[in-house]
Scaffold this motif. Structure first.
Motif, mmCIF file in Angstrom:
data_model
loop_
_atom_site.group_PDB
_atom_site.id
_atom_site.type_symbol
_atom_site.label_atom_id
_atom_site.label_comp_id
_atom_site.label_asym_id
_atom_site.label_seq_id
_atom_site.Cartn_x
_atom_site.Cartn_y
_atom_site.Cartn_z
ATOM 1 N N UNK A 31 0.858 -1.182 0.000
ATOM 2 C CA UNK A 31 0.000 0.000 0.000
ATOM 3 C C UNK A 31 0.894 1.231 0.000
ATOM 4 N N UNK A 92 3.036 0.903 3.418
ATOM 5 C CA UNK A 92 2.581 -0.045 4.432
ATOM 6 C C UNK A 92 2.656 -1.445 3.847
ATOM 7 N N UNK A 96 -4.512 -2.540 7.126
ATOM 8 C CA UNK A 96 -4.771 -1.619 8.236
ATOM 9 C C UNK A 96 -4.145 -2.100 9.527
ATOM 10 N N UNK A 97 -3.824 -1.140 10.345
ATOM 11 C CA UNK A 97 -3.237 -1.352 11.658
ATOM 12 C C UNK A 97 -1.789 -1.819 11.578
ATOM 13 N N UNK A 98 -1.226 -1.839 10.383
ATOM 14 C CA UNK A 98 0.208 -2.054 10.301
ATOM 15 C C UNK A 98 0.872 -0.690 10.146
ATOM 16 N N UNK A 99 2.104 -0.582 10.625
ATOM 17 C CA UNK A 99 2.709 0.730 10.704
ATOM 18 C C UNK A 99 3.098 1.276 9.339
ATOM 19 N N UNK A 100 3.104 2.597 9.257
ATOM 20 C CA UNK A 100 3.498 3.286 8.043
ATOM 21 C C UNK A 100 4.963 3.673 8.115
ATOM 22 N N UNK A 102 7.402 6.445 6.445
ATOM 23 C CA UNK A 102 7.263 7.696 5.721
ATOM 24 C C UNK A 102 8.478 8.006 4.868
ATOM 25 N N UNK A 103 8.227 8.710 3.778
ATOM 26 C CA UNK A 103 9.296 9.208 2.938
ATOM 27 C C UNK A 103 9.942 10.433 3.549
#
Lengths: 112, 119
Positions: A31, A92, A96-100, A102-103
């Motif tokens: 994702x 991700x 859902x509920x898995x951590x993101x 970030x760039x």
């Protein structure tokens, strides 16, 4: 922790110009999300991408999920002054509920 | 749409004191909340993930005894910065997710952040 590499780091453009930024990763994500952050605020979701190859638009914004699942790009057409801000991609792995992750961010400045 | 309220928006504290930051989901039940730290001109770095009713999972390098996270209800998580020092000055942001609000926001809604300054 891991970060996604975004380019360019910053952009200075004139109102009306189109903008393109991209995000690359050494690992696969399933994702991709694009956020915009204005000073002193939390990020606001712009576009979410769920499938490799997916191309999604939201008004003047268009984003694509790379076929390899290791990259994504965001285009902004006909930029306006309120487009100013920092744009972050985020990846991700498992829904859902898995951590993101970030760039590094792309700072966009729009001049009249 | 989903709304996450974060409070306070700004706080200044003396070195050695503790500061509590609240993150509330206003119109949905947040099964999972995330806490991030963002230094000036840098990206968001995940500090910890908390699930309602269980202990938080901290990212590598984040001191769990210094950054206490409580997620006692489905609408409230708190981050307490204990014995704060100037190097803890940063922008702290929470996000909340509920698997039932997929589609519109992918379930990740961010708070507006808390600017912590330790003097």
């Amino acid at each position: 922790g891991q970060q996604l590499n975004q380019s360019p780091q910053s952009m200075f453009i004139q109102e009306g110009e189109d903008v393109s930024m991209n995000c690359t990763s050494s690992s696969i994500f399933n994702t991709w999300l694009w956020y915009k952050q204005e000073p002193g605020e939390g990020p606001v979701l712009l576009i979410a991408l769920y499938k490799a190859g997916e191309l999604t638009s939201n008004g003047r914004l268009t984003a694509q999920f790379g076929i390899t699942r290791k990259d994504s790009f965001l285009n902004i057409s006909a930029s306006i002054p309120s487009d100013v801000g920092i744009y972050f991609c985020a990846g991700s792995l498992t829904g859902t509920a898995s951590k993101l992750t970030f760039g590094t961010g792309t700072r966009l400045q729009v001049t009249l | 749409g989903a709304v996450v309220s974060q409070h306070p928006s700004r706080v200044i504290c003396k070195s050695g004191t503790s500061v509590k930051i609240e993150c509330r989901s206003l119109d949905f039940q947040a099964t999972t909340m995330f806490w991030y730290r963002q230094f000036p001109k840098q990206s968001l770095m995940l500090m910890a993930t908390s699930n309602e009713g269980s202990k938080a999972t901290y990212e590598q390098g984040v001191e769990k005894d210094k950054f206490l996270i409580n997620h006692a209800s489905l609408t409230l998580s708190t981050l307490t910065v204990t014995s704060a020092h100037p190097e803890d000055s940063s922008f702290y942001i929470c996000s909340a997710t509920d698997s039932f609000i997929l589609g519109e926001t992918y379930g990740y809604t961010f708070g507006s952040g808390t600017r912590l300054t330790v003097v």
